[in-house]
Design a protein around this motif. Structure first.
Motif, PDB file in Angstrom:
ATOM      1  N   GLU A 198     -24.909  70.353   8.357  1.00  0.00           N
ATOM      2  CA  GLU A 198     -24.012  70.118   7.217  1.00  0.00           C
ATOM      3  C   GLU A 198     -24.744  69.305   6.143  1.00  0.00           C
ATOM      4  OE1 GLU A 198     -21.258  68.785  10.761  1.00  0.00           O
ATOM      5  OE2 GLU A 198     -23.429  68.926  10.459  1.00  0.00           O
ATOM      6  N   LYS A 199     -24.748  69.802   4.930  1.00  0.00           N
ATOM      7  CA  LYS A 199     -25.308  69.047   3.807  1.00  0.00           C
ATOM      8  C   LYS A 199     -24.153  68.734   2.856  1.00  0.00           C
ATOM      9  CE  LYS A 199     -29.493  69.844   2.355  1.00  0.00           C
ATOM     10  NZ  LYS A 199     -30.721  70.484   1.787  1.00  0.00           N
TER      11      LYS A 199
ATOM     12  N   LEU B   6     -28.783  70.596  -3.809  1.00  0.00           N
ATOM     13  CA  LEU B   6     -28.971  70.439  -2.366  1.00  0.00           C
ATOM     14  C   LEU B   6     -29.458  71.720  -1.695  1.00  0.00           C
ATOM     15  CD1 LEU B   6     -25.899  68.284  -1.229  1.00  0.00           C
ATOM     16  CD2 LEU B   6     -28.309  67.629  -1.120  1.00  0.00           C
ATOM     17  N   CYS B   7     -29.326  72.837  -2.371  1.00  0.00           N
ATOM     18  CA  CYS B   7     -29.721  74.120  -1.778  1.00  0.00           C
ATOM     19  C   CYS B   7     -31.242  74.207  -1.628  1.00  0.00           C
ATOM     20  CB  CYS B   7     -29.225  75.286  -2.638  1.00  0.00           C
ATOM     21  SG  CYS B   7     -27.432  75.441  -2.694  1.00  0.00           S
ATOM     22  N   ASP B   8     -31.680  74.732  -0.500  1.00  0.00           N
ATOM     23  CA  ASP B   8     -33.113  74.975  -0.282  1.00  0.00           C
ATOM     24  C   ASP B   8     -33.267  76.304   0.433  1.00  0.00           C
ATOM     25  OD1 ASP B   8     -32.535  74.514   2.433  1.00  0.00           O
ATOM     26  OD2 ASP B   8     -33.086  72.396   2.299  1.00  0.00           O
ATOM     27  N   GLU B   9     -34.466  76.597   0.916  1.00  0.00           N
ATOM     28  CA  GLU B   9     -34.717  77.890   1.538  1.00  0.00           C
ATOM     29  C   GLU B   9     -33.960  78.087   2.848  1.00  0.00           C
ATOM     30  OE1 GLU B   9     -38.843  76.624   3.909  1.00  0.00           O
ATOM     31  OE2 GLU B   9     -38.865  78.212   2.388  1.00  0.00           O
ATOM     32  N   ASN B  10     -33.445  76.993   3.426  1.00  0.00           N
ATOM     33  CA  ASN B  10     -32.696  77.073   4.679  1.00  0.00           C
ATOM     34  C   ASN B  10     -31.186  77.103   4.484  1.00  0.00           C
ATOM     35  OD1 ASN B  10     -34.987  77.035   6.386  1.00  0.00           O
ATOM     36  ND2 ASN B  10     -35.174  74.829   6.115  1.00  0.00           N
ATOM     37  N   THR B  11     -30.741  77.114   3.237  1.00  0.00           N
ATOM     38  CA  THR B  11     -29.304  77.094   2.963  1.00  0.00           C
ATOM     39  C   THR B  11     -28.717  78.489   3.143  1.00  0.00           C
ATOM     40  OG1 THR B  11     -29.564  75.274   1.384  1.00  0.00           O
ATOM     41  CG2 THR B  11     -27.529  76.563   1.262  1.00  0.00           C
TER      42      THR B  11
ATOM     43  N   ASN C   3     -28.759  75.473   7.125  1.00  0.00           N
ATOM     44  CA  ASN C   3     -27.845  74.436   6.647  1.00  0.00           C
ATOM     45  C   ASN C   3     -26.823  75.050   5.710  1.00  0.00           C
ATOM     46  OD1 ASN C   3     -28.595  74.056   3.691  1.00  0.00           O
ATOM     47  ND2 ASN C   3     -30.606  73.622   4.615  1.00  0.00           N
ATOM     48  N   MET C   4     -25.734  74.327   5.515  1.00  0.00           N
ATOM     49  CA  MET C   4     -24.682  74.779   4.604  1.00  0.00           C
ATOM     50  C   MET C   4     -24.241  73.599   3.752  1.00  0.00           C
ATOM     51  SD  MET C   4     -21.636  77.361   5.395  1.00  0.00           S
ATOM     52  CE  MET C   4     -20.833  78.215   4.035  1.00  0.00           C
ATOM     53  N   VAL C   5     -24.028  73.855   2.472  1.00  0.00           N
ATOM     54  CA  VAL C   5     -23.652  72.807   1.528  1.00  0.00           C
ATOM     55  C   VAL C   5     -22.142  72.811   1.346  1.00  0.00           C
ATOM     56  CG1 VAL C   5     -23.919  71.951  -0.829  1.00  0.00           C
ATOM     57  CG2 VAL C   5     -25.876  73.007   0.348  1.00  0.00           C
ATOM     58  N   MET C   6     -21.547  71.607   1.397  1.00  0.00           N
ATOM     59  CA  MET C   6     -20.088  71.490   1.281  1.00  0.00           C
ATOM     60  C   MET C   6     -19.685  70.093   0.817  1.00  0.00           C
ATOM     61  SD  MET C   6     -19.271  71.393   5.379  1.00  0.00           S
ATOM     62  CE  MET C   6     -20.444  72.715   5.701  1.00  0.00           C
TER      63      MET C   6
ATOM     64  N   MET D  33     -22.719  84.418   7.413  1.00  0.00           N
ATOM     65  CA  MET D  33     -23.744  83.866   6.518  1.00  0.00           C
ATOM     66  C   MET D  33     -24.992  83.450   7.296  1.00  0.00           C
ATOM     67  SD  MET D  33     -21.722  81.656   3.609  1.00  0.00           S
ATOM     68  CE  MET D  33     -21.425  82.453   2.022  1.00  0.00           C
ATOM     69  N   LYS D  34     -24.791  82.855   8.458  1.00  0.00           N
ATOM     70  CA  LYS D  34     -25.934  82.411   9.262  1.00  0.00           C
ATOM     71  C   LYS D  34     -26.773  83.605   9.723  1.00  0.00           C
ATOM     72  CE  LYS D  34     -27.258  80.165  13.588  1.00  0.00           C
ATOM     73  NZ  LYS D  34     -26.811  79.535  14.848  1.00  0.00           N
ATOM     74  N   LYS D  35     -26.117  84.629  10.271  1.00  0.00           N
ATOM     75  CA  LYS D  35     -26.838  85.787  10.781  1.00  0.00           C
ATOM     76  C   LYS D  35     -27.541  86.536   9.652  1.00  0.00           C
ATOM     77  CE  LYS D  35     -26.052  85.637  15.213  1.00  0.00           C
ATOM     78  NZ  LYS D  35     -27.166  85.478  16.182  1.00  0.00           N
ATOM     79  N   LEU D  36     -26.896  86.612   8.497  1.00  0.00           N
ATOM     80  CA  LEU D  36     -27.503  87.288   7.345  1.00  0.00           C
ATOM     81  C   LEU D  36     -28.778  86.560   6.925  1.00  0.00           C
ATOM     82  CD1 LEU D  36     -26.517  89.771   5.690  1.00  0.00           C
ATOM     83  CD2 LEU D  36     -25.689  88.153   3.985  1.00  0.00           C
ATOM     84  N   TRP D  37     -28.703  85.232   6.879  1.00  0.00           N
ATOM     85  CA  TRP D  37     -29.861  84.414   6.508  1.00  0.00           C
ATOM     86  C   TRP D  37     -30.969  84.544   7.544  1.00  0.00           C
ATOM     87  CZ3 TRP D  37     -31.817  80.160   9.222  1.00  0.00           C
ATOM     88  CH2 TRP D  37     -32.799  79.409   8.561  1.00  0.00           C
ATOM     89  N   GLN D  38     -30.597  84.504   8.821  1.00  0.00           N
ATOM     90  CA  GLN D  38     -31.594  84.612   9.884  1.00  0.00           C
ATOM     91  C   GLN D  38     -32.318  85.964   9.844  1.00  0.00           C
ATOM     92  OE1 GLN D  38     -29.266  83.664  13.415  1.00  0.00           O
ATOM     93  NE2 GLN D  38     -30.258  81.662  13.573  1.00  0.00           N
ATOM     94  N   SER D  39     -31.563  87.024   9.628  1.00  0.00           N
ATOM     95  CA  SER D  39     -32.175  88.356   9.574  1.00  0.00           C
ATOM     96  C   SER D  39     -33.163  88.456   8.416  1.00  0.00           C
ATOM     97  CB  SER D  39     -31.087  89.424   9.422  1.00  0.00           C
ATOM     98  OG  SER D  39     -30.234  89.434  10.544  1.00  0.00           O
TER      99      SER D  39
END
Length: 524
Positions: free
Chosen positions: A205-206, A225-230, A183-186, A164-170
């Motif tokens: 962690e959010k 809690l989700c934003d553009e960095n989630t 960030n990740m919501v949990m 998930m992190k790499k997909l978001w970064q790309s």
């Protein structure tokens, strides 16, 4: 979970040896054998090894007979608890003899060697296919679901977070946007492996915090809690504290309704092998479009001994190519996405045995039995004055989470009950709940395959005895019992009383939820 251990210093070892020598020196009777016993003719306890301490710090210079090594280690292990009485853990403690034989036969197989052990590799593929279909993976003509085995859900979660992190970064890089603050919501009731995954891979962690009345994630608060960095949302199918299923469909529907570009990873470590058989109508899996990856523990309700987990992705597009290595190892090309490399094939073969031996009907029968036993246990504990926090009737995992009713004005807490039960051999853990639940305390009993109604009745009898004993003790006596129980639990053959330091003394961490809030982590 691997524990960090501290290596003893030479001074500490010398002090330990000197202490033992000093004790022997005070004896006036000569206790030295007349001659050195023959290692191969003396009984184990008549040999010289029985009068010596087992090596702890450094390899011995000479060999010892296999029967002696076996017996000495076996004697050490008798100080461990009995797995079948450990009601803290979800981990499987029973498998059929035929499964054990297959697993023993595979001990020497290195699973990563696909060329040498192609059938073992294919067995993993069969398991991935069966588990993916169990989770309602897409089966249309264009479907391309993928997955892999792991050491357990912890590794599976690490892989899921990485993807998930790499997909978001790309995606952020392609858009020319910052990609340094994922960030990740949990839920704050997540198992500690989620904290580790975020900490190890630099993901913030959010948390959606629990309350005194709600122990699962709130869907609206979660999506808010989700934003553009989630990078994603973790939703739990069976929380470790109360066994409740989080409302994954509600989270999915809110994401779709608001057109939020965030996907869901479902942590089905415990519930993945329960819900499809007990509550198949519950929508939590790949039937929901926002669910892109799911992990499950084969060694929990998958009914395999510890050491196997699974992670499945809806489509390869959710697994970035830069994380997958195509390698040629021992003559075979293979795609690899793991944190480990060499590993045994035994647990994977054990999983395949269970899947084809039991089939859907066999799993259903076992899970329904466990659900009925959990409901029976809950009803009886409720009659003793406990407040039941877990769900019943298959609406949650087959476990019972409960707490003492404050209105009864007991002068002891859940930890005291746990200590009393431990004196009778049962491991029934007490926990301090997740942050923002006013440090609520609770007890949890996991109902596993080998926890029959007969064993349940024995536990209930000891619950009654424990409560009766505590009711008759004053506060001071209860605290004395608690301190004694703690001292006994901490006693270990691995640590001499002369040691001044422990590994944990070096790591005075302040970053975990436990350090910040007093939350104790539930055992998986």
């Amino acid at each position: 979970m691997v524990h960090i251990n501290r290596v003893s210093t030479s001074k500490e070892i010398s002090e330990e040896q000197a202490q033992f020598a000093a004790i022997e020196a005070t004896t006036t009777i000569n206790l030295t054998p007349e001659d050195e016993a023959d290692d191969y003719t003396a009984t184990v306890y008549g040999s010289k090894y029985a009068a010596e301490d087992l090596p702890r710090h450094e390899m011995p210079e000479r060999e010892m007979p296999p029967s002696v090594a076996y017996r000495m280690i076996q004697d050490d292990l008798t100080l461990d608890g009995t797995p079948t009485l450990n009601l803290a853990s979800f981990v499987t403690t029973y498998m059929e003899e035929e499964a054990e034989k297959l697993m023993v036969d595979a001990f020497s197989k290195n699973f990563i060697d696909y060329e040498e052990y192609p059938v073992s590799a294919d067995i993993q593929n069969r398991c991935v296919s069966m588990i993916a279909r169990l989770f309602n993976a897409p089966s249309n003509e264009d479907a391309n679901t993928i997955g892999t085995s792991t050491i357990g859900s912890s590794e599976a979660i690490m892989l899921g977070v990485l993807a998930m992190k790499k997909l978001w970064q790309s995606k952020r890089k392609a858009e020319g946007k910052p990609y340094d603050k994922p960030n990740m919501v949990m839920n704050s009731a997540v198992q500690v492996c989620w904290e580790k995954a975020c900490r190890y891979f630099d993901v913030e962690e959010k948390y959606v915090y629990c309350t005194r009345d709600r122990y699962v994630i709130d869907p609206k608060e979660c999506v808010d809690l989700c934003d553009e960095n989630t990078i994603g949302i973790c939703a739990i199918l069976g929380t470790t504290y109360t066994g409740e299923y989080e409302d994954i469909k509600a989270i999915n529907d809110l994401l779709v309704e608001r057109n939020v570009d965030v996907d869901i990873h479902v942590d089905a470590a415990s519930g993945g092998f329960v819900v499809p058989f007990v509550n198949p109508g519950l929508h939590w899996d790949f039937r929901l479009p926002k669910v892109t990856s799911i992990n499950v523990s084969g060694h929990k309700y998958g009914l395999v001994y510890p050491g196997v987990g699974w992670v499945v992705w809806r489509d390869p597009k959710y697994l970035p190519k830069e994380l997958v290595f195509t390698i040629n190892y021992l003559g075979a090309d293979q795609a690899s996405f793991t944190l480990n490399f060499s590993r045994g094939a035994s647990q994977i073969i054990g999983q395949y045995y269970q899947l084809i031996r039991l089939g859907k009907r066999g799993y259903r029968r076992i899970m329904l039995n466990l659900t009925r036993t959990a409901d029976y246990l809950a009803a009886n504990l409720e009659s003793m004055g406990f407040i039941i926090m877990s769900e019943r009737g298959g609406a949650g995992l087959p476990l019972v989470a409960c707490r003492i009713d404050e209105d009864l004005n007991k002068h002891y807490d859940e930890f005291a009950v746990s200590h009393q039960l431990r004196e009778r051999g049962w491991v029934v853990p007490a926990y301090t709940m997740a942050p923002h639940s006013e440090k609520m305390k609770m007890l949890r009993v996991v109902v596993r395959e080998d926890f029959t109604k007969s064993r349940c009745d024995a536990l209930l009898a000891d619950f009654k005895q424990a409560i009766s004993t505590l009711d008759q003790l004053d506060v001071k006596k209860i605290e004395e019992h608690r301190q004694h129980a703690l001292a006994m639990r901490r006693r270990s053959t691995m640590r001499s009383p002369i040691y001044k330091k422990r590994a944990t003394d070096h790591f005075d961490e302040e970053h975990s939820l436990q350090a910040k809030s007093g939350k104790t982590h539930a055992v998986c």
